[in-house]
Scaffold this motif. Structure first.
Motif, mmCIF file in Angstrom:
data_model
loop_
_atom_site.group_PDB
_atom_site.id
_atom_site.type_symbol
_atom_site.label_atom_id
_atom_site.label_comp_id
_atom_site.label_asym_id
_atom_site.label_seq_id
_atom_site.Cartn_x
_atom_site.Cartn_y
_atom_site.Cartn_z
ATOM 1 N N ASP A 169 0.835 -1.211 0.000
ATOM 2 C CA ASP A 169 0.000 0.000 0.000
ATOM 3 C C ASP A 169 0.867 1.258 0.000
ATOM 4 O O ASP A 169 0.555 2.229 -0.690
ATOM 5 C CB ASP A 169 -0.932 0.018 1.225
ATOM 6 C CG ASP A 169 -1.987 -1.087 1.138
ATOM 7 O OD1 ASP A 169 -2.174 -1.649 0.037
ATOM 8 O OD2 ASP A 169 -2.601 -1.400 2.179
ATOM 9 N N ALA A 183 1.844 2.061 -3.249
ATOM 10 C CA ALA A 183 0.666 2.218 -4.116
ATOM 11 C C ALA A 183 0.670 1.183 -5.243
ATOM 12 O O ALA A 183 0.394 1.509 -6.416
ATOM 13 C CB ALA A 183 0.610 3.636 -4.679
ATOM 14 N N MET A 184 0.959 -0.066 -4.869
ATOM 15 C CA MET A 184 1.002 -1.123 -5.891
ATOM 16 C C MET A 184 -0.413 -1.491 -6.330
ATOM 17 O O MET A 184 -1.342 -1.498 -5.511
ATOM 18 C CB MET A 184 1.718 -2.371 -5.335
ATOM 19 C CG MET A 184 3.211 -2.174 -5.152
ATOM 20 S SD MET A 184 4.015 -3.601 -4.365
ATOM 21 C CE MET A 184 3.983 -4.805 -5.692
ATOM 22 N N ASP A 185 -0.564 -1.815 -7.589
ATOM 23 C CA ASP A 185 -1.831 -2.308 -8.107
ATOM 24 C C ASP A 185 -2.203 -3.589 -7.326
ATOM 25 O O ASP A 185 -1.339 -4.458 -7.135
ATOM 26 C CB ASP A 185 -1.631 -2.606 -9.608
ATOM 27 C CG ASP A 185 -2.740 -3.465 -10.144
ATOM 28 O OD1 ASP A 185 -3.806 -2.910 -10.385
ATOM 29 O OD2 ASP A 185 -2.528 -4.696 -10.292
ATOM 30 N N PRO A 186 -3.458 -3.716 -6.835
ATOM 31 C CA PRO A 186 -3.809 -4.834 -5.949
ATOM 32 C C PRO A 186 -3.514 -6.220 -6.542
ATOM 33 O O PRO A 186 -3.023 -7.097 -5.826
ATOM 34 C CB PRO A 186 -5.311 -4.651 -5.718
ATOM 35 C CG PRO A 186 -5.567 -3.207 -5.959
ATOM 36 C CD PRO A 186 -4.573 -2.754 -6.975
ATOM 37 N N ASP A 187 -3.783 -6.414 -7.835
ATOM 38 C CA ASP A 187 -3.525 -7.732 -8.435
ATOM 39 C C ASP A 187 -2.029 -8.018 -8.495
ATOM 40 O O ASP A 187 -1.578 -9.130 -8.209
ATOM 41 C CB ASP A 187 -4.116 -7.804 -9.856
ATOM 42 C CG ASP A 187 -5.635 -7.889 -9.814
ATOM 43 O OD1 ASP A 187 -6.158 -8.277 -8.747
ATOM 44 O OD2 ASP A 187 -6.274 -7.550 -10.821
ATOM 45 N N HIS A 188 -1.286 -6.988 -8.875
ATOM 46 C CA HIS A 188 0.175 -7.138 -8.951
ATOM 47 C C HIS A 188 0.748 -7.396 -7.547
ATOM 48 O O HIS A 188 1.621 -8.261 -7.374
ATOM 49 C CB HIS A 188 0.784 -5.879 -9.576
ATOM 50 C CG HIS A 188 2.266 -5.971 -9.768
ATOM 51 N ND1 HIS A 188 2.878 -7.015 -10.426
ATOM 52 C CD2 HIS A 188 3.266 -5.145 -9.364
ATOM 53 C CE1 HIS A 188 4.191 -6.831 -10.421
ATOM 54 N NE2 HIS A 188 4.450 -5.714 -9.777
ATOM 55 N N ALA A 189 0.208 -6.668 -6.561
ATOM 56 C CA ALA A 189 0.679 -6.843 -5.173
ATOM 57 C C ALA A 189 0.428 -8.283 -4.717
ATOM 58 O O ALA A 189 1.296 -8.914 -4.093
ATOM 59 C CB ALA A 189 -0.025 -5.854 -4.254
ATOM 60 N N HIS A 195 8.142 -4.538 -4.330
ATOM 61 C CA HIS A 195 7.861 -3.640 -5.464
ATOM 62 C C HIS A 195 8.970 -3.672 -6.527
ATOM 63 O O HIS A 195 9.003 -2.821 -7.408
ATOM 64 C CB HIS A 195 7.608 -2.209 -4.973
ATOM 65 C CG HIS A 195 8.849 -1.457 -4.575
ATOM 66 N ND1 HIS A 195 9.609 -1.802 -3.489
ATOM 67 C CD2 HIS A 195 9.472 -0.391 -5.120
ATOM 68 C CE1 HIS A 195 10.626 -0.961 -3.391
ATOM 69 N NE2 HIS A 195 10.577 -0.100 -4.379
#
Ligand SMILES: Nc1ncnc2c1ncn2[C@@H]1O[C@H](COP(=O)(O)OP(=O)(O)OP(=O)(O)O)[C@@H](O)[C@H]1O
Length: 251
Positions: free
Chosen positions: A100, A103-109, A149
């Motif tokens: 978070d 600010a990673m994209d949720p699917d990528h995270a 990340h």
């Protein structure tokens, strides 16, 4: 990836780093050595954008850390010697918190969390509060968070201290793999055999000055020694005239 040009850092009257010039390309595994108080942590803090140079410029990925700190910090992960975790979070929550923050994209995270979970063998304790973790478990979790990340520059301060032999071996393989994949690895350590084994190049800082910077073989030649990196390090730092302002750096 790293471009440090004419950098000095003073704390009041204390000169911690003096006229440092250092360029490190993408994918290099660089070991930064120096006696206690030499200026390693100060240099690392400048690379992370936590301190600004008094004079000179520090660039990471082409971004000046003083004027473009947001851009440069996105490229960097720092693993300090004392792995810090929020005690009342589980490992999984800490990884999510880190995703978070970046600010990673949720699917990528999610994908990356799964990857680091496997890579660092976090399964047994990922859902346990981190206050119950051993040093090795903390270190693995902090490394997992640092790599979540996919930073372009990984800075690790004494990463092997307190780890068991198997974990040290795995970490060494990981650091080499990262460098091979193009990540720049900046390793600050007093463990000279690790530096000798892993590093493409070694920089030696002493009293705030870079007194040598070369491959281990290059340093041996300059120090006129065919010994271990420890022998070479002792010779270079003992012989260094760097206490005198204006002393020439080797390399
Ligand atoms: N906040 C500060 N205020 C004043 N002097 C400082 C501060 N931080 C560091 N120094 C001084 O700057 C010099 C370089 O310190 P630094 O922490 O960068 O060294 P180091 O190479 O990381 O040492 P070590 O291996 O012991 O961690 C030392 O003389 C230290 O006392």
């Amino acid at each position: 990836m790293i471009d440090i040009a004419n950098v000095s850092k003073r704390y009041g009257n204390k000169v911690a780093v003096e006229d440092l010039n250092l360029a490190i390309p993408d994918g290099e595994l660089f070991a930064f050595l120096g006696p206690n108080g030499a200026g390693k942590t100060t240099t690392i803090k400048m690379l992370c954008g936590l301190l600004f140079p008094t004079t000179g410029t520090v660039r990471v990925g082409g971004f000046d850390v003083t004027t473009h700190g947001d851009e440069s910090r996105k490229l960097v992960s720092y693993v300090p010697d004392q792995p810090f975790l929020y005690e009342k979070l589980t490992g999984r929550e800490f990884l999510q918190f880190t995703a978070d923050l970046y600010a990673m994209d949720p699917d990528h995270a999610k994908e990356r969390m799964e990857r680091v979970r496997q890579q660092f063998h976090l399964d047994e304790f990922l859902d346990t509060l981190t206050e119950r973790y051993s040093h090795g478990m903390r270190q693995r979790t902090v490394f997992a968070a640092a790599l979540l990340h996919e930073p372009k520059l990984l800075i690790a301060d004494e990463p092997t201290v307190g780890l068991d032999p198997k974990s040290i071996r795995e970490l060494k393989v990981l650091l080499r793999q990262l460098a091979k994949g193009g990540t720049t690895v900046f390793l600050s350590t007093h463990t000279l055999d690790i530096a000798q084994e892993l590093a493409d190049r070694v920089g030696v800082i002493h009293n705030g000055r870079l007194i040598a910077c070369d491959t281990v073989d290059g340093l041996r030649k300059k120090a006129n020694s065919d010994g271990t990196l420890e022998d070479v390090f002792m010779k270079i730092t003992e012989e260094s005239p760097s206490l005198e302002p204006g002393a020439e750096a080797m390399g």
